[in-house]
Motif scaffolding. Structure first.
Motif, PDB file in Angstrom:
ATOM      1  N   ASN A 165      -2.889  28.330  17.589  1.00 49.68           N
ATOM      2  CA  ASN A 165      -4.387  29.072  18.593  1.00 49.68           C
ATOM      3  C   ASN A 165      -4.590  30.203  18.269  1.00 49.68           C
ATOM      4  OD1 ASN A 165      -6.279  27.105  20.034  1.00 49.68           O
ATOM      5  ND2 ASN A 165      -3.925  25.964  20.625  1.00 49.68           N
ATOM      6  N   SER A 166      -3.827  30.768  17.833  1.00 46.10           N
ATOM      7  CA  SER A 166      -3.054  32.236  16.755  1.00 46.10           C
ATOM      8  C   SER A 166      -3.735  32.784  15.987  1.00 46.10           C
ATOM      9  CB  SER A 166      -1.174  32.743  16.986  1.00 46.10           C
ATOM     10  OG  SER A 166      -1.324  31.937  15.334  1.00 46.10           O
ATOM     11  N   ALA A 167      -4.409  34.067  16.567  1.00 42.74           N
ATOM     12  CA  ALA A 167      -5.059  34.822  15.597  1.00 42.74           C
ATOM     13  C   ALA A 167      -4.487  35.151  14.352  1.00 42.74           C
ATOM     14  CB  ALA A 167      -5.588  35.811  16.261  1.00 42.74           C
ATOM     15  N   ALA A 168      -3.159  34.666  13.927  1.00 41.35           N
ATOM     16  CA  ALA A 168      -2.720  34.869  12.662  1.00 41.35           C
ATOM     17  C   ALA A 168      -2.716  33.596  11.818  1.00 41.35           C
ATOM     18  CB  ALA A 168      -1.242  35.104  12.675  1.00 41.35           C
ATOM     19  N   TYR A 169      -2.388  32.767  12.542  1.00 38.48           N
ATOM     20  CA  TYR A 169      -2.192  30.732  12.126  1.00 38.48           C
ATOM     21  C   TYR A 169      -4.130  30.854  11.412  1.00 38.48           C
ATOM     22  CZ  TYR A 169      -3.217  26.073  12.596  1.00 38.48           C
ATOM     23  OH  TYR A 169      -3.457  24.547  11.413  1.00 38.48           O
ATOM     24  N   LYS A 170      -5.720  31.390  12.528  1.00 39.59           N
ATOM     25  CA  LYS A 170      -6.353  30.886  12.339  1.00 39.59           C
ATOM     26  C   LYS A 170      -7.141  31.737  11.538  1.00 39.59           C
ATOM     27  CE  LYS A 170      -7.400  29.312  17.285  1.00 39.59           C
ATOM     28  NZ  LYS A 170      -8.643  30.258  18.707  1.00 39.59           N
ATOM     29  N   GLU A 171      -6.345  33.402  11.314  1.00 38.99           N
ATOM     30  CA  GLU A 171      -6.936  34.437  10.460  1.00 38.99           C
ATOM     31  C   GLU A 171      -6.808  33.088   8.763  1.00 38.99           C
ATOM     32  OE1 GLU A 171      -8.668  36.513   7.570  1.00 38.99           O
ATOM     33  OE2 GLU A 171      -8.802  35.964   9.759  1.00 38.99           O
ATOM     34  N   ARG A 172      -5.559  32.401   8.678  1.00 34.73           N
ATOM     35  CA  ARG A 172      -4.814  32.220   7.738  1.00 34.73           C
ATOM     36  C   ARG A 172      -5.613  30.823   7.013  1.00 34.73           C
ATOM     37  NH1 ARG A 172      -0.617  28.302   6.325  1.00 34.73           N
ATOM     38  NH2 ARG A 172      -0.190  28.261   8.839  1.00 34.73           N
ATOM     39  N   VAL A 173      -5.765  30.046   7.580  1.00 35.09           N
ATOM     40  CA  VAL A 173      -6.390  28.909   8.040  1.00 35.09           C
ATOM     41  C   VAL A 173      -8.434  29.194   6.839  1.00 35.09           C
ATOM     42  CG1 VAL A 173      -7.798  27.368   8.539  1.00 35.09           C
ATOM     43  CG2 VAL A 173      -5.923  27.348   9.635  1.00 35.09           C
ATOM     44  N   GLY A 178      -2.542  24.197   3.276  1.00 35.73           N
ATOM     45  CA  GLY A 178      -0.688  24.132   4.135  1.00 35.73           C
ATOM     46  C   GLY A 178      -0.311  24.547   5.082  1.00 35.73           C
ATOM     47  N   ARG A 179      -1.718  23.410   6.261  1.00 34.95           N
ATOM     48  CA  ARG A 179      -0.679  22.875   7.167  1.00 34.95           C
ATOM     49  C   ARG A 179      -1.048  21.741   6.742  1.00 34.95           C
ATOM     50  NH1 ARG A 179      -7.001  22.972   9.614  1.00 34.95           N
ATOM     51  NH2 ARG A 179      -6.896  21.242   7.722  1.00 34.95           N
ATOM     52  N   LEU A 180       0.915  21.496   8.057  1.00 28.22           N
ATOM     53  CA  LEU A 180       1.164  20.075   8.550  1.00 28.22           C
ATOM     54  C   LEU A 180       1.171  19.447   8.901  1.00 28.22           C
ATOM     55  CD1 LEU A 180       5.087  21.464   8.495  1.00 28.22           C
ATOM     56  CD2 LEU A 180       4.455  20.519   6.722  1.00 28.22           C
ATOM     57  N   PRO A 181       1.340  18.009   8.946  1.00 25.58           N
ATOM     58  CA  PRO A 181       0.780  16.512  10.231  1.00 25.58           C
ATOM     59  C   PRO A 181       0.510  17.646  11.798  1.00 25.58           C
ATOM     60  CG  PRO A 181       1.435  15.768   8.278  1.00 25.58           C
ATOM     61  CD  PRO A 181       1.519  17.503   8.145  1.00 25.58           C
ATOM     62  N   ILE A 182       1.501  18.219  11.922  1.00 25.58           N
ATOM     63  CA  ILE A 182       2.142  18.638  13.441  1.00 25.58           C
ATOM     64  C   ILE A 182       1.221  19.303  13.708  1.00 25.58           C
ATOM     65  CG2 ILE A 182       3.514  20.262  12.608  1.00 25.58           C
ATOM     66  CD1 ILE A 182       5.587  18.681  14.214  1.00 25.58           C
ATOM     67  N   ALA A 235       0.935  -0.915   0.248  1.00 24.47           N
ATOM     68  CA  ALA A 235      -0.049  -0.190  -0.192  1.00 24.47           C
ATOM     69  C   ALA A 235       0.548   1.348  -0.038  1.00 24.47           C
ATOM     70  CB  ALA A 235      -0.967  -0.055   1.366  1.00 24.47           C
ATOM     71  N   ASN A 236       0.278   2.407  -0.926  1.00 22.91           N
ATOM     72  CA  ASN A 236       1.310   3.675  -1.188  1.00 22.91           C
ATOM     73  C   ASN A 236       0.540   4.283   0.187  1.00 22.91           C
ATOM     74  OD1 ASN A 236       2.940   5.895  -1.581  1.00 22.91           O
ATOM     75  ND2 ASN A 236       1.516   5.682  -4.019  1.00 22.91           N
ATOM     76  N   VAL A 237       1.789   4.666   1.155  1.00 27.44           N
ATOM     77  CA  VAL A 237       1.444   5.074   2.197  1.00 27.44           C
ATOM     78  C   VAL A 237       1.545   7.282   2.024  1.00 27.44           C
ATOM     79  CG1 VAL A 237       2.908   4.627   4.209  1.00 27.44           C
ATOM     80  CG2 VAL A 237       4.533   5.625   2.765  1.00 27.44           C
ATOM     81  N   HIS A 238       1.689   7.672   0.640  1.00 27.18           N
ATOM     82  CA  HIS A 238       1.405   8.714   0.026  1.00 27.18           C
ATOM     83  C   HIS A 238       0.150   8.627  -0.752  1.00 27.18           C
ATOM     84  CE1 HIS A 238       6.039   8.976   1.432  1.00 27.18           C
ATOM     85  NE2 HIS A 238       6.361   7.959   0.656  1.00 27.18           N
ATOM     86  N   ALA A 239      -0.705   8.372  -1.020  1.00 24.59           N
ATOM     87  CA  ALA A 239      -1.699   8.630  -1.825  1.00 24.59           C
ATOM     88  C   ALA A 239      -2.722   8.975  -0.980  1.00 24.59           C
ATOM     89  CB  ALA A 239      -2.449   6.831  -2.142  1.00 24.59           C
ATOM     90  N   GLY A 240      -3.430  10.421  -1.399  1.00 23.88           N
ATOM     91  CA  GLY A 240      -3.713  11.066  -0.805  1.00 23.88           C
ATOM     92  C   GLY A 240      -5.350  10.976  -1.075  1.00 23.88           C
ATOM     93  N   GLY A 241      -5.203  10.352  -2.175  1.00 24.10           N
ATOM     94  CA  GLY A 241      -6.953  10.221  -2.496  1.00 24.10           C
ATOM     95  C   GLY A 241      -7.160  11.245  -3.617  1.00 24.10           C
ATOM     96  N   PHE A 242      -9.126  11.167  -3.964  1.00 22.43           N
ATOM     97  CA  PHE A 242      -9.455  12.868  -4.362  1.00 22.43           C
ATOM     98  C   PHE A 242      -8.939  13.979  -3.499  1.00 22.43           C
ATOM     99  CE2 PHE A 242     -11.847  14.899  -6.969  1.00 22.43           C
ATOM    100  CZ  PHE A 242     -12.001  14.971  -8.404  1.00 22.43           C
ATOM    101  N   SER A 243      -8.629  13.974  -2.611  1.00 20.54           N
ATOM    102  CA  SER A 243      -8.646  15.336  -1.969  1.00 20.54           C
ATOM    103  C   SER A 243      -7.595  15.959  -1.499  1.00 20.54           C
ATOM    104  CB  SER A 243      -9.582  15.431  -0.447  1.00 20.54           C
ATOM    105  OG  SER A 243      -8.840  14.336   0.316  1.00 20.54           O
ATOM    106  N   GLY A 244      -6.689  14.930  -2.160  1.00 20.59           N
ATOM    107  CA  GLY A 244      -4.862  15.003  -1.361  1.00 20.59           C
ATOM    108  C   GLY A 244      -4.075  14.709  -0.441  1.00 20.59           C
ATOM    109  N   ALA A 245      -5.364  14.837   0.698  1.00 21.20           N
ATOM    110  CA  ALA A 245      -5.127  14.178   2.131  1.00 21.20           C
ATOM    111  C   ALA A 245      -4.569  12.737   2.052  1.00 21.20           C
ATOM    112  CB  ALA A 245      -6.124  14.531   2.692  1.00 21.20           C
ATOM    113  N   ASN A 259       6.683  16.108   5.978  1.00 16.82           N
ATOM    114  CA  ASN A 259       6.141  17.839   5.310  1.00 16.82           C
ATOM    115  C   ASN A 259       5.276  18.146   4.575  1.00 16.82           C
ATOM    116  OD1 ASN A 259       8.608  18.281   7.613  1.00 16.82           O
ATOM    117  ND2 ASN A 259       9.902  16.752   6.776  1.00 16.82           N
ATOM    118  N   VAL A 260       4.301  16.607   4.127  1.00 16.89           N
ATOM    119  CA  VAL A 260       3.761  17.295   2.942  1.00 16.89           C
ATOM    120  C   VAL A 260       2.426  17.815   3.754  1.00 16.89           C
ATOM    121  CG1 VAL A 260       2.744  15.606   1.196  1.00 16.89           C
ATOM    122  CG2 VAL A 260       4.210  14.805   2.131  1.00 16.89           C
TER     123      VAL A 260
END
Length: 254
Positions: free
Chosen positions: A126-134, A84-88, A41-51, A78-79
């Motif tokens: 939890n910062s305002a800047a991050y939430k606004e970016r999302v 643009g959000r990282l897994p972490i 199984a491909n651990v990088h395959a993201g499906g239609f949504s890319g996730a 790091n994908v």
């Protein structure tokens, strides 16, 4: 295990959305995930949504076993996702400090991060800047997916249109939901001849935007398809009251 022994493809997509690996995650089976990885199984395959599977694993608390399994199999931490959000970062949003600690040593510091530490990451999400970016990213992605749905509808690919609309709804702001997407889905279901789903989406549209005539018009169309003519007439009357200049609604009442 039996299916894999008989040649089942561990990378085959289900409804163009999920791979078996993602299904094992959603089903809560680390053992199944390990079997699929062993089978190729491909651990990088993201499906239609890319996730990717790793991104999805980080979106739920308590998935540390899955994350360990995926990292061991070579999943790239790091994908980023569509926003643009990282897994972490996703793990931190879910309050998964243990996941953040697990991912921290293998994750590269993104350029927008001020304090690169476990505590810094937890504070960052939890910062305002991050939430606004999302928020901005979600609005942009929702508009793109809705447009793709509209394009699919125009070429009569109603299944793909519904898929695009469903994906767009994932990015909806809970405080500002675009009910027109439900109206569009209702029409697609009607074109596919699935009256119950058409009615369900029309009613969802009405609940969100009770003063929009098109929602009642879609409801009327669904009722008419289901041969509930009394309910269809009542819905068309309500639609006409809200949008008296709409020729389609007027025609439905004739």
């Amino acid at each position: 295990r039996v299916l894999l022994r008989h040649g089942a493809d561990p990378n085959k997509f289900a409804s163009r959305v999920f791979t078996p690996l993602v299904s094992s995650l959603l089903g809560g089976s680390v053992e199944c995930m390990k079997l699929l990885i062993e089978a190729g199984a491909n651990v990088h395959a993201g499906g239609f949504s890319g996730a990717t599977p790793l991104l999805l694993a980080c979106s739920r608390r308590g998935n540390i076993g899955f994350v360990k399994c995926l990292l061991k199999a070579g999943a790239d931490p790091n994908v980023p996702d569509e926003l643009g959000r990282l897994p972490i970062e996703i793990a931190a949003v879910q309050g998964g400090k243990k996941l953040v600690q697990l991912l921290f040593p293998v994750t590269r510091c993104p350029p927008n991060m001020v304090a690169w530490s476990v505590a810094g990451i937890m504070s960052h999400v939890n910062s305002a800047a991050y939430k606004e970016r999302v928020r901005k990213g979600s609005c942009k992605r929702k508009a793109e997916l809705k447009l793709e749905g509209n394009k699919a509808y125009e070429i009569k690919d109603y299944d793909t249109a519904i898929l695009m609309y469903n994906m767009a709804l994932k990015f909806d702001d809970p405080n500002d939901i675009d009910a027109s997407i439900y109206a569009n889905k209702s029409l697609c279901w009607l074109r596919l001849g699935v009256g119950d789903e058409a009615l369900s989406d029309a009613q969802a549209c009405i609940r969100l935007w009770p003063d929009w005539g098109k929602g009642y018009y879609r409801q009327g169309e669904a009722f008419r398809f289901l041969q509930d003519y009394a309910s269809a007439y009542a819905a068309f009357v309500k639609a006409s009251e809200l949008d008296p200049q709409n020729p389609k609604i007027a025609n439905a009442l004739r």
